[in-house]
Design an enzyme around this catalytic site. Structure first.
Site, PDB file in Angstrom:
ATOM      1  N   TRP A 123       9.721  20.759 -10.085  1.00  0.00           N
ATOM      2  CA  TRP A 123      10.482  19.495 -10.257  1.00  0.00           C
ATOM      3  C   TRP A 123       9.728  18.522 -11.175  1.00  0.00           C
ATOM      4  CZ3 TRP A 123       9.546  14.623  -7.222  1.00  0.00           C
ATOM      5  CH2 TRP A 123      10.576  13.696  -7.370  1.00  0.00           C
ATOM      6  N   SER A 149       6.152  17.175  -2.036  1.00  0.00           N
ATOM      7  CA  SER A 149       5.410  15.941  -2.366  1.00  0.00           C
ATOM      8  C   SER A 149       4.279  15.659  -1.370  1.00  0.00           C
ATOM      9  CB  SER A 149       6.348  14.734  -2.457  1.00  0.00           C
ATOM     10  OG  SER A 149       7.333  14.921  -3.454  1.00  0.00           O
ATOM     11  N   ASN A 198      -6.385  21.853  -6.247  1.00  0.00           N
ATOM     12  CA  ASN A 198      -5.575  21.763  -5.027  1.00  0.00           C
ATOM     13  C   ASN A 198      -5.658  23.012  -4.146  1.00  0.00           C
ATOM     14  OD1 ASN A 198      -4.877  19.294  -6.080  1.00  0.00           O
ATOM     15  ND2 ASN A 198      -2.854  19.907  -6.768  1.00  0.00           N
ATOM     16  N   TYR A 230      16.536  21.579 -11.533  1.00  0.00           N
ATOM     17  CA  TYR A 230      15.232  21.205 -12.103  1.00  0.00           C
ATOM     18  C   TYR A 230      15.184  21.564 -13.594  1.00  0.00           C
ATOM     19  CZ  TYR A 230      13.430  20.788  -7.274  1.00  0.00           C
ATOM     20  OH  TYR A 230      13.215  20.446  -5.958  1.00  0.00           O
TER      21      TYR A 230
HETATM   22  P1  NDP Z   1       3.051  16.446  -5.402  1.00  0.00           P
HETATM   23  O1  NDP Z   1       3.031  15.388  -4.374  1.00  0.00           O
HETATM   24  O2  NDP Z   1       2.125  17.600  -5.269  1.00  0.00           O
HETATM   25  O3  NDP Z   1       2.830  15.756  -6.837  1.00  0.00           O
HETATM   26  C1  NDP Z   1       2.595  16.560  -7.946  1.00  0.00           C
HETATM   27  C2  NDP Z   1       2.123  15.771  -9.131  1.00  0.00           C
HETATM   28  O4  NDP Z   1       0.918  15.056  -8.820  1.00  0.00           O
HETATM   29  C3  NDP Z   1       1.758  16.690 -10.269  1.00  0.00           C
HETATM   30  O5  NDP Z   1       2.875  17.062 -11.042  1.00  0.00           O
HETATM   31  C4  NDP Z   1       0.747  15.867 -11.038  1.00  0.00           C
HETATM   32  O6  NDP Z   1       1.469  14.891 -11.781  1.00  0.00           O
HETATM   33  C5  NDP Z   1      -0.011  15.182  -9.903  1.00  0.00           C
HETATM   34  N1  NDP Z   1      -1.153  15.978  -9.414  1.00  0.00           N
HETATM   35  C6  NDP Z   1      -1.123  17.104  -8.654  1.00  0.00           C
HETATM   36  N2  NDP Z   1      -2.362  17.531  -8.369  1.00  0.00           N
HETATM   37  C7  NDP Z   1      -3.209  16.659  -8.959  1.00  0.00           C
HETATM   38  C8  NDP Z   1      -4.622  16.568  -9.006  1.00  0.00           C
HETATM   39  N3  NDP Z   1      -5.402  17.452  -8.382  1.00  0.00           N
HETATM   40  N4  NDP Z   1      -5.166  15.529  -9.692  1.00  0.00           N
HETATM   41  C9  NDP Z   1      -4.391  14.615 -10.308  1.00  0.00           C
HETATM   42  N5  NDP Z   1      -3.041  14.652 -10.301  1.00  0.00           N
HETATM   43  C10 NDP Z   1      -2.448  15.670  -9.629  1.00  0.00           C
HETATM   44  O7  NDP Z   1       4.478  17.107  -5.475  1.00  0.00           O
HETATM   45  P2  NDP Z   1       5.874  16.810  -6.243  1.00  0.00           P
HETATM   46  O8  NDP Z   1       6.388  15.477  -5.861  1.00  0.00           O
HETATM   47  O9  NDP Z   1       5.697  17.113  -7.681  1.00  0.00           O
HETATM   48  O10 NDP Z   1       6.777  17.920  -5.583  1.00  0.00           O
HETATM   49  C11 NDP Z   1       6.295  19.270  -5.534  1.00  0.00           C
HETATM   50  C12 NDP Z   1       7.428  20.245  -5.499  1.00  0.00           C
HETATM   51  O11 NDP Z   1       8.239  20.035  -4.333  1.00  0.00           O
HETATM   52  C13 NDP Z   1       8.429  20.104  -6.651  1.00  0.00           C
HETATM   53  O12 NDP Z   1       7.978  20.713  -7.830  1.00  0.00           O
HETATM   54  C14 NDP Z   1       9.643  20.779  -6.085  1.00  0.00           C
HETATM   55  O13 NDP Z   1       9.494  22.181  -6.188  1.00  0.00           O
HETATM   56  C15 NDP Z   1       9.590  20.348  -4.617  1.00  0.00           C
HETATM   57  N6  NDP Z   1      10.445  19.168  -4.356  1.00  0.00           N
HETATM   58  C16 NDP Z   1      11.564  19.365  -3.591  1.00  0.00           C
HETATM   59  C17 NDP Z   1      12.440  18.341  -3.344  1.00  0.00           C
HETATM   60  C18 NDP Z   1      13.652  18.607  -2.519  1.00  0.00           C
HETATM   61  O14 NDP Z   1      14.545  17.761  -2.463  1.00  0.00           O
HETATM   62  N7  NDP Z   1      13.738  19.742  -1.879  1.00  0.00           N
HETATM   63  C19 NDP Z   1      12.215  16.976  -3.898  1.00  0.00           C
HETATM   64  C20 NDP Z   1      10.975  16.862  -4.629  1.00  0.00           C
HETATM   65  C21 NDP Z   1      10.134  17.915  -4.840  1.00  0.00           C
HETATM   66  P3  NDP Z   1       0.996  14.248 -13.176  1.00  0.00           P
HETATM   67  O15 NDP Z   1      -0.162  15.035 -13.700  1.00  0.00           O
HETATM   68  O16 NDP Z   1       2.206  14.325 -14.028  1.00  0.00           O
HETATM   69  O17 NDP Z   1       0.657  12.833 -12.835  1.00  0.00           O
END
Ligand code: NDP
Length: 317
Positions: free
Chosen positions: A21, A208, A296, A54
């Site tokens: 996502w 998330s 992670n 997505y």
């Molecule tokens: P996270 O809370 O894991 O956030 C991920 C984001 O945080 C990354 O894209 C990156 O963003 C940043 N990040 C991750 N690890 C690190 C690190 N070690 N150091 C620094 N920055 C980091 O999860 P998401 O909110 O992205 O959601 C994860 C997955 O969950 C989605 O891809 C999707 O598959 C699913 N999802 C499902 C939903 C639903 O309705 N069912 C809704 C939302 C998500 P950046 O580098 O861009 O700052």
């Protein structure tokens, strides 16, 4: 990497899963997206998450995932997708009608380049479709072998209970997975969702877990969001709007101190914290860079002791 059983199903999924996502098929360039997925697979992640919506257009993230996973044996990874949110302007381009579900599964199979989807989720509850219609469509997909396990995402607890009871009454395949939000700041599932799912043999795949990056400590009070981060990227920054408040950033600072005391990084602490729940099978992260995956996955296998858990609760209270 450690693996957990998804609810009472026999499916084993990695404690850390990787989703697409707001990243793959959209703002994260394709080569980098593929590098993230490869890094994840090579570190033992066997669980990858998509949805039909997505990416920059419907099924775009699924296409990137197909390319990234192509080198690996199909039975060595679990790929998931979902349907519910609109993919077009037509009256049947959304929701959980039999028609929309069947059409979307065909498109997802093609975009993912696979013969079957491991877990197919109902992305939200659909008040405009009779629950029995959606459940029977899912059951047929499982019987046809196009889907192996069914799941739901962010359904209210009473709707999960209604679905579970109807599946039992009609002798349909049972849900195996629930995909809700869960992190230190958003913990509503602890009230009713986890108890109902535990009872029904449904495992949680929590999304998330890092609160979209807030629980990595990279957003700081009074500082600009780091270049290239979600909060600084047009098109996706709106999903963090209103979330980087002073109160939240104060708590993140205190949580960072707890992580240091536990000799962990903040993302590792945050991921180990969601994984302390036995009903959680996978913490579903996102990653825009392979280094984030490397950081992670180190959370797998970590058990937080009572003192640390107590300190965390004191900050969150
Ligand atoms: P996270 O809370 O894991 O956030 C991920 C984001 O945080 C990354 O894209 C990156 O963003 C940043 N990040 C991750 N690890 C690190 C690190 N070690 N150091 C620094 N920055 C980091 O999860 P998401 O909110 O992205 O959601 C994860 C997955 O969950 C989605 O891809 C999707 O598959 C699913 N999802 C499902 C939903 C639903 O309705 N069912 C809704 C939302 C998500 P950046 O580098 O861009 O700052």
């Amino acid at each position: 990497m450690e693996y957990r059983r998804l609810g009472k199903s026999g499916l084993k999924v990695s404690e850390i899963a990787l989703g697409s996502w707001l990243t793959y098929g959209t703002v994260t360039e394709k080569e980098r997206a593929i590098a993230c997925v490869k890094q994840a697979y090579e570190l033992g992640i066997n669980h990858f998450d998509c949805a039909n919506v997505y990416g920059a257009q419907p099924h775009a993230a699924e296409e990137v995932m197909q390319e990234a996973l192509k080198p690996y044996a199909r039975d060595s990874y679990v790929i998931t997708t979902k349907a519910f949110w609109p993919v077009g302007d037509g009256p049947n381009d959304r929701g959980l009608s039999r028609k929309h579900i069947m059409a979307q599964v065909e498109k997802s199979l093609k975009a993912l380049g696979v013969d079957y989807i491991d877990i197919f989720y109902f992305h939200r509850f659909d008040p405009d479709t009779d629950l029995e219609e959606s459940l029977r469509a899912l059951d047929d997909l499982i019987t046809q072998g196009k889907v192996l396990y069914g799941g739901l995402s962010e359904w209210p607890a009473d709707k999960i209970a209604a679905g579970v009871s109807l599946q039992k009454e009609l002798q349909l395949h049972k849900f195996a997975a629930s995909q809700p939000i869960y992190n230190m700041f958003e913990r509503y599932i602890e009230q009713a969702v986890i108890p109902i799912c535990e009872d029904a043999g449904i495992g949680q795949v929590v999304f998330s877990p890092l609160a979209q990056g807030v629980l990595t400590g990279k957003y700081r009070k009074g500082a600009q969001a780091p270049e290239g981060s979600r909060a600084a990227t047009p098109g996706v920054n709106r999903f963090l709007e209103g979330r980087l408040t002073e109160d939240v950033l104060d708590k993140v600072e205190q949580l960072s101190a707890i992580a240091t005391k536990a000799e962990l990084s903040l993302p590792q602490l945050a991921l180990a914290w969601v994984l302390r729940q036995p009903n959680v099978a996978s913490a579903l992260i996102g990653a825009s860079r392979p280094e984030q995956v490397v950081e992670n996955v180190k959370a797998s296998g970590i058990t937080l002791n009572e003192d640390i858990l107590h300190d965390i609760e004191a900050v969150l209270a």
